[in-house]
Design a protein around this motif. Structure first.
Motif, short mmCIF file in Angstrom:
data_model
loop_
_atom_site.label_atom_id
_atom_site.label_comp_id
_atom_site.label_asym_id
_atom_site.label_seq_id
_atom_site.Cartn_x
_atom_site.Cartn_y
_atom_site.Cartn_z
N SER A 13 -4.76 2.96 -4.34
CA SER A 13 -4.39 2.10 -3.22
C SER A 13 -5.39 2.26 -2.07
O SER A 13 -5.82 1.27 -1.47
CB SER A 13 -2.96 2.42 -2.78
N ARG A 14 -5.79 3.49 -1.78
CA ARG A 14 -6.77 3.72 -0.71
C ARG A 14 -8.12 3.09 -1.06
O ARG A 14 -8.78 2.49 -0.21
CB ARG A 14 -6.95 5.22 -0.44
N GLU B 111 3.20 -0.74 3.99
CA GLU B 111 3.51 0.49 3.26
C GLU B 111 4.87 0.27 2.62
O GLU B 111 5.91 0.44 3.25
CB GLU B 111 3.50 1.68 4.20
N VAL C 231 -1.32 -4.61 6.17
CA VAL C 231 -1.01 -3.45 5.33
C VAL C 231 0.49 -3.20 5.39
O VAL C 231 1.04 -2.93 6.46
CB VAL C 231 -1.77 -2.19 5.80
N HIS D 21 0.81 -1.21 0.00
CA HIS D 21 0.00 0.00 0.00
C HIS D 21 0.85 1.26 0.00
O HIS D 21 1.92 1.31 0.61
CB HIS D 21 -0.87 -0.06 1.26
N ASN D 22 0.32 2.26 -0.67
CA ASN D 22 0.86 3.62 -0.58
C ASN D 22 -0.31 4.52 -0.19
O ASN D 22 -1.21 4.75 -1.00
CB ASN D 22 1.46 4.07 -1.92
N PRO D 23 -0.34 5.02 1.05
CA PRO D 23 -1.47 5.82 1.50
C PRO D 23 -1.66 7.12 0.74
O PRO D 23 -2.73 7.73 0.82
CB PRO D 23 -1.18 6.06 2.99
N ASP D 24 -0.66 7.55 -0.01
CA ASP D 24 -0.79 8.76 -0.82
C ASP D 24 -1.45 8.51 -2.17
O ASP D 24 -1.70 9.44 -2.92
CB ASP D 24 0.59 9.40 -1.05
#
Length: 146
Positions: free
Chosen positions: A16-17, A34, A32, A9-12
């Motif tokens: 992905s979100r 990152e 999760v 995941h990349n929260p930016d």
């Protein structure tokens, strides 16, 4: 207890979100990772890419990166060179990869994750931009309805 679901995941990243939201909408709390903070080992990255049925070139994020267009034009960038570049510049790894007991996918678009989730959707889901992906009954919205 469900078998493990893992999202790289990349929260930016909105895609992905949205993918993470779809996993949770199935009542699954995934592991999760990152990947920009905790990158997979090179062998794991190669395994994820292969298990998703892709070649490293297919898993390369081009848009807005230092290698934009270069890998497509220059045959000197073979699979090993592309994997090395992804490990050196983690932002080059396209995302999100999701690993479940039903398989591995690069979830672009995010609703690709629905093909490998071990549990059905529990209710409606819309992407951050408002696009409906799952209806109130937990059924995938047909492409023509979107």
């Amino acid at each position: 207890m469900d078998a493990e679901v893992v999202i790289y995941h990349n929260p930016d990243c909105g895609t992905s979100r949205n993918t993470l939201g779809l996993i949770r909408n199935a009542g699954i709390e995934p592991v999760v990772i990152e990947y920009l903070k905790t990158p997979p080992a090179r062998e794991k990255l190669a395994s994820l890419i292969a298990s998703a049925g892709l070649a490293p070139r297919d898993a390369l994020r081009r848009k807005g990166t230092i290698y934009e267009g270069l890998a497509d034009e220059d045959p000197v960038f073979g699979d090993d060179a592309l994997l090395d570049a992804m490990m050196k510049h983690l932002i080059l790894i396209n995302r999100p990869f999701v690993e479940t007991p039903l398989g591995v996918r690069l979830c672009r678009p995010s609703e690709v994750v629905l093909d490998i989730l071990p549990r059905p959707q529990l209710g409606a889901f819309a992407k951050e931009d408002g696009e409906r992906v799952v209806d109130e009954h937990g059924a995938r919205v047909a492409d023509r309805e979107r």
